[in-house]
Design a protein around this motif. Structure first.
Motif, PDB file in Angstrom:
ATOM      1  N   ILE A  35      31.327  24.677  -8.290  1.00  0.00           N
ATOM      2  CA  ILE A  35      31.835  23.332  -7.940  1.00  0.00           C
ATOM      3  C   ILE A  35      30.691  22.328  -7.821  1.00  0.00           C
ATOM      4  CG2 ILE A  35      33.095  21.982  -6.219  1.00  0.00           C
ATOM      5  CD1 ILE A  35      34.751  24.511  -5.636  1.00  0.00           C
ATOM      6  N   PRO A  36      29.661  22.574  -6.978  1.00  0.00           N
ATOM      7  CA  PRO A  36      28.548  21.606  -6.933  1.00  0.00           C
ATOM      8  C   PRO A  36      27.771  21.526  -8.245  1.00  0.00           C
ATOM      9  CG  PRO A  36      28.054  23.546  -5.589  1.00  0.00           C
ATOM     10  CD  PRO A  36      29.492  23.629  -5.957  1.00  0.00           C
ATOM     11  N   PHE A  37      27.653  22.650  -8.947  1.00  0.00           N
ATOM     12  CA  PHE A  37      26.938  22.619 -10.224  1.00  0.00           C
ATOM     13  C   PHE A  37      27.690  21.765 -11.241  1.00  0.00           C
ATOM     14  CE2 PHE A  37      24.230  25.775  -8.503  1.00  0.00           C
ATOM     15  CZ  PHE A  37      23.143  25.929  -9.352  1.00  0.00           C
ATOM     16  N   SER A  38      28.989  21.936 -11.323  1.00  0.00           N
ATOM     17  CA  SER A  38      29.801  21.137 -12.251  1.00  0.00           C
ATOM     18  C   SER A  38      29.719  19.660 -11.894  1.00  0.00           C
ATOM     19  CB  SER A  38      31.253  21.602 -12.229  1.00  0.00           C
ATOM     20  OG  SER A  38      31.359  22.965 -12.562  1.00  0.00           O
ATOM     21  N   SER A  39      29.732  19.369 -10.600  1.00  0.00           N
ATOM     22  CA  SER A  39      29.628  17.976 -10.150  1.00  0.00           C
ATOM     23  C   SER A  39      28.285  17.375 -10.540  1.00  0.00           C
ATOM     24  CB  SER A  39      29.815  17.900  -8.630  1.00  0.00           C
ATOM     25  OG  SER A  39      31.060  18.433  -8.241  1.00  0.00           O
ATOM     26  N   MET A  40      27.212  18.142 -10.380  1.00  0.00           N
ATOM     27  CA  MET A  40      25.884  17.643 -10.739  1.00  0.00           C
ATOM     28  C   MET A  40      25.773  17.394 -12.236  1.00  0.00           C
ATOM     29  SD  MET A  40      23.496  20.004  -8.252  1.00  0.00           S
ATOM     30  CE  MET A  40      21.942  19.255  -8.742  1.00  0.00           C
ATOM     31  N   TYR A  41      26.308  18.306 -13.043  1.00  0.00           N
ATOM     32  CA  TYR A  41      26.277  18.098 -14.496  1.00  0.00           C
ATOM     33  C   TYR A  41      27.080  16.856 -14.878  1.00  0.00           C
ATOM     34  CZ  TYR A  41      23.982  22.507 -15.704  1.00  0.00           C
ATOM     35  OH  TYR A  41      23.065  23.526 -15.865  1.00  0.00           O
ATOM     36  N   THR A  42      28.220  16.656 -14.231  1.00  0.00           N
ATOM     37  CA  THR A  42      29.056  15.491 -14.525  1.00  0.00           C
ATOM     38  C   THR A  42      28.334  14.203 -14.172  1.00  0.00           C
ATOM     39  OG1 THR A  42      31.071  16.780 -14.111  1.00  0.00           O
ATOM     40  CG2 THR A  42      31.272  14.389 -14.066  1.00  0.00           C
ATOM     41  N   VAL A  43      27.713  14.169 -12.996  1.00  0.00           N
ATOM     42  CA  VAL A  43      26.976  12.975 -12.562  1.00  0.00           C
ATOM     43  C   VAL A  43      25.803  12.703 -13.498  1.00  0.00           C
ATOM     44  CG1 VAL A  43      25.519  12.020 -10.727  1.00  0.00           C
ATOM     45  CG2 VAL A  43      27.654  13.182 -10.142  1.00  0.00           C
ATOM     46  N   ALA A  44      25.075  13.757 -13.871  1.00  0.00           N
ATOM     47  CA  ALA A  44      23.908  13.590 -14.738  1.00  0.00           C
ATOM     48  C   ALA A  44      24.303  13.016 -16.096  1.00  0.00           C
ATOM     49  CB  ALA A  44      23.187  14.923 -14.910  1.00  0.00           C
ATOM     50  N   LEU A  45      25.322  13.605 -16.727  1.00  0.00           N
ATOM     51  CA  LEU A  45      25.732  13.148 -18.054  1.00  0.00           C
ATOM     52  C   LEU A  45      26.362  11.759 -18.000  1.00  0.00           C
ATOM     53  CD1 LEU A  45      27.210  16.451 -19.534  1.00  0.00           C
ATOM     54  CD2 LEU A  45      25.068  15.342 -20.150  1.00  0.00           C
ATOM     55  N   THR A  46      27.227  11.532 -17.013  1.00  0.00           N
ATOM     56  CA  THR A  46      27.892  10.230 -16.903  1.00  0.00           C
ATOM     57  C   THR A  46      26.889   9.128 -16.582  1.00  0.00           C
ATOM     58  OG1 THR A  46      29.907  11.325 -16.094  1.00  0.00           O
ATOM     59  CG2 THR A  46      29.721   8.957 -15.735  1.00  0.00           C
ATOM     60  N   GLY A  47      26.016   9.372 -15.605  1.00  0.00           N
ATOM     61  CA  GLY A  47      25.056   8.353 -15.184  1.00  0.00           C
ATOM     62  C   GLY A  47      24.082   7.978 -16.286  1.00  0.00           C
ATOM     63  N   ASN A  48      23.536   8.973 -16.958  1.00  0.00           N
ATOM     64  CA  ASN A  48      22.554   8.685 -18.006  1.00  0.00           C
ATOM     65  C   ASN A  48      23.196   8.056 -19.232  1.00  0.00           C
ATOM     66  OD1 ASN A  48      19.790   9.690 -17.101  1.00  0.00           O
ATOM     67  ND2 ASN A  48      21.039  11.469 -16.640  1.00  0.00           N
ATOM     68  N   CYS A  49      24.403   8.482 -19.585  1.00  0.00           N
ATOM     69  CA  CYS A  49      25.102   7.847 -20.707  1.00  0.00           C
ATOM     70  C   CYS A  49      25.471   6.402 -20.380  1.00  0.00           C
ATOM     71  CB  CYS A  49      26.356   8.645 -21.059  1.00  0.00           C
ATOM     72  SG  CYS A  49      26.007  10.223 -21.878  1.00  0.00           S
ATOM     73  N   LEU A  50      25.820   6.127 -19.128  1.00  0.00           N
ATOM     74  CA  LEU A  50      26.108   4.754 -18.711  1.00  0.00           C
ATOM     75  C   LEU A  50      24.864   3.875 -18.843  1.00  0.00           C
ATOM     76  CD1 LEU A  50      28.448   4.949 -15.572  1.00  0.00           C
ATOM     77  CD2 LEU A  50      28.882   3.749 -17.720  1.00  0.00           C
ATOM     78  N   ILE A  51      23.714   4.411 -18.458  1.00  0.00           N
ATOM     79  CA  ILE A  51      22.469   3.641 -18.598  1.00  0.00           C
ATOM     80  C   ILE A  51      22.194   3.333 -20.062  1.00  0.00           C
ATOM     81  CG2 ILE A  51      19.946   3.860 -18.448  1.00  0.00           C
ATOM     82  CD1 ILE A  51      20.256   5.062 -15.732  1.00  0.00           C
ATOM     83  N   LEU A  52      22.381   4.319 -20.932  1.00  0.00           N
ATOM     84  CA  LEU A  52      22.156   4.095 -22.361  1.00  0.00           C
ATOM     85  C   LEU A  52      23.103   3.041 -22.915  1.00  0.00           C
ATOM     86  CD1 LEU A  52      21.673   7.811 -23.486  1.00  0.00           C
ATOM     87  CD2 LEU A  52      19.927   6.023 -23.510  1.00  0.00           C
ATOM     88  N   LEU A  53      24.386   3.106 -22.542  1.00  0.00           N
ATOM     89  CA  LEU A  53      25.354   2.119 -23.007  1.00  0.00           C
ATOM     90  C   LEU A  53      25.056   0.734 -22.441  1.00  0.00           C
ATOM     91  CD1 LEU A  53      28.727   4.105 -22.782  1.00  0.00           C
ATOM     92  CD2 LEU A  53      27.636   3.240 -24.856  1.00  0.00           C
ATOM     93  N   ALA A  54      24.685   0.685 -21.165  1.00  0.00           N
ATOM     94  CA  ALA A  54      24.401  -0.601 -20.525  1.00  0.00           C
ATOM     95  C   ALA A  54      23.230  -1.306 -21.197  1.00  0.00           C
ATOM     96  CB  ALA A  54      24.112  -0.382 -19.039  1.00  0.00           C
ATOM     97  N   ILE A  55      22.174  -0.559 -21.492  1.00  0.00           N
ATOM     98  CA  ILE A  55      21.003  -1.162 -22.134  1.00  0.00           C
ATOM     99  C   ILE A  55      21.324  -1.574 -23.566  1.00  0.00           C
ATOM    100  CG2 ILE A  55      18.648  -0.698 -22.942  1.00  0.00           C
ATOM    101  CD1 ILE A  55      18.302   1.080 -20.464  1.00  0.00           C
ATOM    102  N   ARG A  56      22.088  -0.748 -24.255  1.00  0.00           N
ATOM    103  CA  ARG A  56      22.425  -1.069 -25.645  1.00  0.00           C
ATOM    104  C   ARG A  56      23.291  -2.320 -25.742  1.00  0.00           C
ATOM    105  NH1 ARG A  56      25.741   2.812 -29.932  1.00  0.00           N
ATOM    106  NH2 ARG A  56      25.687   1.336 -31.669  1.00  0.00           N
TER     107      ARG A  56
END
Length: 318
Positions: A35-56
């Motif tokens: 459960i915490p591992f899945s949450s961390m992976y979700t936060v990592a992928l979502t957060g970093n992809c959001l940064i990439l989209l925001a900058i683009r």
């Protein structure tokens, strides 16, 4: 009597697959741990992809500082995806086997992305030094072509440094009953110690990679911030000093988040062989999973332009 070549071929053994323990001693709790591992992976992928989209999607963020942040976010996505399949496979489905060659490929990418992240953090410290010490020529020096060349150099450096590692592992002879790995992914120190052979070359080359990448990068980052501090102290206005230092806070936090677990892990692998396997395992998880999770949070909290751009992306998707 068999010829010498036949004796050599019989004595040489490599397991067809490794067995991934996951978290040693906590195998029975893998369902809850997922459960915490899945949450961390979700936060990592979502957060970093959001940064990439925001900058683009935000023209005002098409600046050197944010291009380097894009490199960091892209690296964190790669680092996350390198460990995600086997980690969640072990925790969710109890799928513990990974093929020998697949293990070497995963090991190469895990360590390569770690070296890339270290290099990107160094490039970001150089960016902050130029922005503060020479603001008038900042954009003229860090042109798009220069940033692209820096990016290619970072990738080439990681590739050339880590390229020999799988082959150094492949030359080793392994014991038939020693194919259990202490993580849910393939990690070089863990894999090489499963061998029933002299691993001196592997240890020395691993140390060389650590010193020539993370070690040198950390020294140059310290040098960059020493020069930045000298420049900031030379500013006449206290408000200008605070404003200049505020532009570095996010990067300083990202450096601490990456290098402190990295140094801790290196010290434990070198001098903490007597420690329980779970300690080695947990430190490795912190080193590989925490930076991709925290970096988007750090930059979204400390950088107003990034935060506003990410909110715009979320509103458009909503």
């Amino acid at each position: 009597m068999l010829p010498p070549q036949a004796n050599i071929s019989i004595s040489f053994f490599q397991p067809p697959a490794f067995f991934l323990i996951g978290i040693p001693g906590l195998e029975a709790a893998h369902g809850w741990i997922s459960i915490p591992f899945s949450s961390m992976y979700t936060v990592a992928l979502t957060g970093n992809c959001l940064i990439l989209l925001a900058i683009r999607r935000t023209p005002s963020l098409h600046q050197p500082m944010y291009y380097f942040l894009s490199m960091l976010a892209l690296t964190d996505v790669g680092l996350t995806l390198s460990t995600l399949p086997t980690t969640l496979g072990v925790l969710w489905f109890d799928h513990r086997l990974i093929g020998f060659n697949a293990c070497l490929v995963q090991m190469f990418f895990v360590h390569s992305f770690s070296v890339v992240e270290s290099s990107v953090l160094l490039a970001m410290s150089f960016d902050r030094f130029l922005a503060i010490s020479n603001p008038l020529r900042y954009s003229a020096i860090l042109t798009n072509n220069v940033i692209i060349k820096i990016g290619f150099t970072i990738v080439a450096r990681a590739t050339f440094c880590l390229f020999p590692v799988p082959f150094l592992i492949k030359r080793l002879n392994f014991c038939p009953d020693n194919y259990f790995l202490s993580h849910s992914f393939c990690f070089h120190p863990d894999v090489m110690r499963r061998a029933c052979a002299d691993i001196t070359i592997n240890i020395r080359y691993g140390l060389y990679v650590v010193v020539s990448t993370g070690g040198i990068d950390s020294l140059f980052i310290i040098l960059s911030y020493t020069l930045i501090l000298q420049t900031v102290l030379g500013l006449a206005s206290p408000r200008e000093r605070i404003r200049a230092l505020n532009t570095c806070v996010s990067h300083i936090l990202a450096v601490f988040v990456f290098f402190i677990p990295g140094i801790t892990m290196s010290m434990i692998h070198r001098f903490g062989k007597h420690l329980p396997s779970i300690v080695h395992s947990l430190v490795a998880y912190v080193y590989l999973m925490v930076p991709p999770v925290l970096n988007p949070i750090i930059y979204s909290v400390k950088s107003k332009p990034i935060r506003e751009a990410m909110l715009k992306v979320l509103k458009k998707k909503g």
